[in-house]
Design a protein around this motif. Structure first.
Motif, PDB file in Angstrom:
ATOM      1  N   GLY A   1       0.866  -1.207   0.168  1.00  0.00           N
ATOM      2  CA  GLY A   1      -0.198  -0.112  -0.057  1.00  0.00           C
ATOM      3  C   GLY A   1       0.959   1.232  -0.022  1.00  0.00           C
ATOM      4  N   ILE A   2       2.198   1.227  -0.023  1.00  0.00           N
ATOM      5  CA  ILE A   2       3.054   2.284  -0.201  1.00  0.00           C
ATOM      6  C   ILE A   2       3.752   2.445  -1.371  1.00  0.00           C
TER       7      ILE A   2
ATOM      8  N   GLY B   1      12.656  -3.809   2.305  1.00  0.00           N
ATOM      9  CA  GLY B   1      11.950  -3.755   1.093  1.00  0.00           C
ATOM     10  C   GLY B   1      11.810  -4.775   0.076  1.00  0.00           C
ATOM     11  N   GLY B   2      10.994  -4.666  -0.719  1.00  0.00           N
ATOM     12  CA  GLY B   2      10.744  -5.793  -1.720  1.00  0.00           C
ATOM     13  C   GLY B   2      10.599  -7.125  -1.019  1.00  0.00           C
TER      14      GLY B   2
ATOM     15  N   VAL C   1       1.796  -6.732  10.207  1.00  0.00           N
ATOM     16  CA  VAL C   1       2.428  -5.617   9.483  1.00  0.00           C
ATOM     17  C   VAL C   1       3.749  -5.769   9.271  1.00  0.00           C
ATOM     18  N   TYR C   2       4.278  -5.589   8.193  1.00  0.00           N
ATOM     19  CA  TYR C   2       5.767  -5.563   7.740  1.00  0.00           C
ATOM     20  C   TYR C   2       6.630  -4.250   8.286  1.00  0.00           C
ATOM     21  N   GLU C   3       7.803  -4.674   8.871  1.00  0.00           N
ATOM     22  CA  GLU C   3       8.585  -3.406   9.197  1.00  0.00           C
ATOM     23  C   GLU C   3       8.901  -2.776   7.893  1.00  0.00           C
ATOM     24  N   LYS C   4       9.224  -3.142   6.637  1.00  0.00           N
ATOM     25  CA  LYS C   4       9.625  -2.664   5.648  1.00  0.00           C
ATOM     26  C   LYS C   4       8.330  -1.371   4.970  1.00  0.00           C
ATOM     27  N   ASP C   5       7.051  -1.555   5.470  1.00  0.00           N
ATOM     28  CA  ASP C   5       6.087  -0.882   5.164  1.00  0.00           C
ATOM     29  C   ASP C   5       6.086   0.462   6.265  1.00  0.00           C
TER      30      ASP C   5
ATOM     31  N   ASP D   1       8.796   0.021  -3.013  1.00  0.00           N
ATOM     32  CA  ASP D   1       8.617  -1.255  -2.179  1.00  0.00           C
ATOM     33  C   ASP D   1       9.742  -2.125  -3.094  1.00  0.00           C
ATOM     34  N   VAL D   2      10.958  -1.769  -3.114  1.00  0.00           N
ATOM     35  CA  VAL D   2      11.920  -2.685  -3.723  1.00  0.00           C
ATOM     36  C   VAL D   2      13.166  -3.058  -2.987  1.00  0.00           C
TER      37      VAL D   2
END
Length: 435
Positions: free
Chosen positions: A41-42, A199-200, A211-215, A243-244
């Motif tokens: 979503g980001i 990321g990614g 919930v993911y840390e990367k987000d 998000d890569v």
């Protein structure tokens, strides 16, 4: 008698026997409406012409386990295997993964688990954690009656020696992010590189809520960038703007080749066995960790490249032969000075951990000529920390205090001694810099 193949189904499909009608129903609206939002979503969504993955099967029989992907169209898949840890990597063109939340979490045969995501602009990746040595046999692509494409990836169990021969040192075609162009002579504003961790394909820590840390850290990094750009005092670059996946050495290289004046890496920790632990911590780089907890955290974070199926070679972190010890010592002094200012500004607006400033051997903090800090905003395993991390009001206060600390750091600050830079490498994509 051959053992019966066991099959696990994730995503929108439940049976290949009715794939024709269900695929049409599942893909039709998606293709009419255009690409779905990014999985987290980001950031930017998937490419408009990206294939859509709506299901994944694991099936084992004998010494072979097959991963079957159901896609909206055919794609070209390339596979290789890696040791330490044992894993297989499947590279694909960019794919919009629309799989269920349980996809990749079940073990079957030689496959312990798998994860998937965007690896680089235009490229997606599946990393398969292997339960034992295995090689990837020929990948098959077939069409269903309903028009969907099935991509079958077979993993065949082999002896260790055969696996070692098949493995490669790393991805033959790693992603490369290009450092921002050098500053113009007339623009003397400091350049700050903001690094959103993970990321990614690498989600980082995962909260009990999913919930993911990367987000979380990417949203925070974007808010900090907007805050700093709003002052007009700085030029800003991000190591990733979507998000890569970006390798640890690449993050360091981006900052060094841009000749950044400050590097701030944003993370959020998690200790599921100790949900009572909470608060933010600021880390600076050191060969010797402040304590065992810091050493373990650095070890976990330093495994990010392995999570993304990338080689964890030291690359830009091998600095002994290219910089004097004096430069490294000066850089660490600046890093510690900024950490102290950051702690002073953050303490009034957010809860800090018992030891708010620590040192550890984070690979992402090993730049010899860029002052660098890593900020763990809190713990995803703490209910109270997670609520704050998801709060826009809390984020506004904290980014404001971080901006004040940066202002103090650059107020009257002497210029860091730098050697003559080597010509930057040519690379594929650009991390954005504010005008």
């Amino acid at each position: 008698m051959q053992p019966r193949a066991r099959t696990f189904r994730f995503g929108l499909l439940r049976s290949l026997r009715v794939a024709g009608s269900l695929v049409a129903l599942a893909l039709g609206p998606a293709l009419i409406a255009g690409p779905a939002p990014a999985q987290d979503g980001i950031g930017a969504g998937p490419a408009r012409n990206a294939a859509i993955a709506i299901a994944a099967d694991l099936a084992s029989q004998g010494g072979t386990t097959k991963l079957v992907l159901t896609l909206s169209k055919a794609v070209e898949a390339r596979a290789f295997v890696m040791e330490r840890p044992d894993r297989a990597v499947i590279d694909l063109p960019e794919v919009n993964f629309q799989l269920g939340s349980e996809a990749g979490r079940h073990r079957d045969g030689v496959v312990a688990s798998f994860r998937y995501g965007l690896f680089a602009p235009g490229r997606s990746r599946i990393v398969v954690d292997l339960a034992g040595p295995a090689v990837v046999d020929a990948i098959e692509t077939t069409k269903t009656r309903g028009g969907a494409t099935l991509v079958t990836i077979p993993f065949r169990r082999v002896e260790r020696d055969a696996f070692r021969k098949a493995s490669v040192a790393g991805d033959p075609n790693p992603s490369a992010a290009k450092a921002p162009p050098p500053r113009e002579a007339a623009d003397t504003r400091p350049l700050i590189v903001i690094d959103a961790g993970h990321g990614g394909i690498d989600p980082g820590a995962i909260a009990a809520t999913g919930v993911y840390e990367k987000d979380i850290v990417f949203g925070f990094a974007q808010a900090l960038v907007e805050r700093l750009e709003g002052t007009g005092r700085y030029r800003i670059a991000m190591t990733r703007d979507r998000d890569v996946f970006v390798s640890l050495s690449e993050r360091v290289r981006i900052a060094r080749e841009a000749r950044a004046d400050l590097f701030v890496s944003i993370h959020a920790d998690s200790i599921s066995a100790a949900p009572q632990v909470k608060g933010a911590t600021i880390y600076t780089g050191s060969e010797k960790a402040t304590d065992g907890e810091s050493a373990r955290l650095a070890e976990r974070e330093n495994k990010a490249d392995a999570a993304g199926g990338a080689d964890s070679g030291e690359g830009a972190t091998d600095v002994a032969d290219i910089l004097q010890e004096l430069t490294l010592r000066e850089t660490r002094g600046f890093s510690s000075g900024f950490a102290a200012k950051l702690m002073g500004q953050l303490s009034p607006v957010m809860e800090m951990s018992a030891k708010p400033h620590r040192e550890a051997g984070f690979r992402v903090l090993r730049s010899p000529d860029v002052p660098s800090v890593l900020v763990e905003l809190g713990y995803l395993s703490s209910k109270s920390d997670l609520e704050k991390l998801l709060s826009e009001e809390w984020r506004t206060k904290v980014t404001g205090s971080m901006a004040k600390a940066i202002d103090l750091f650059f107020a009257g600050r002497a210029t860091l001694s730098r050697p003559t830079p080597t010509p930057p490498r040519k690379a594929a994509s650009i991390a954005p810099v504010s005008p």
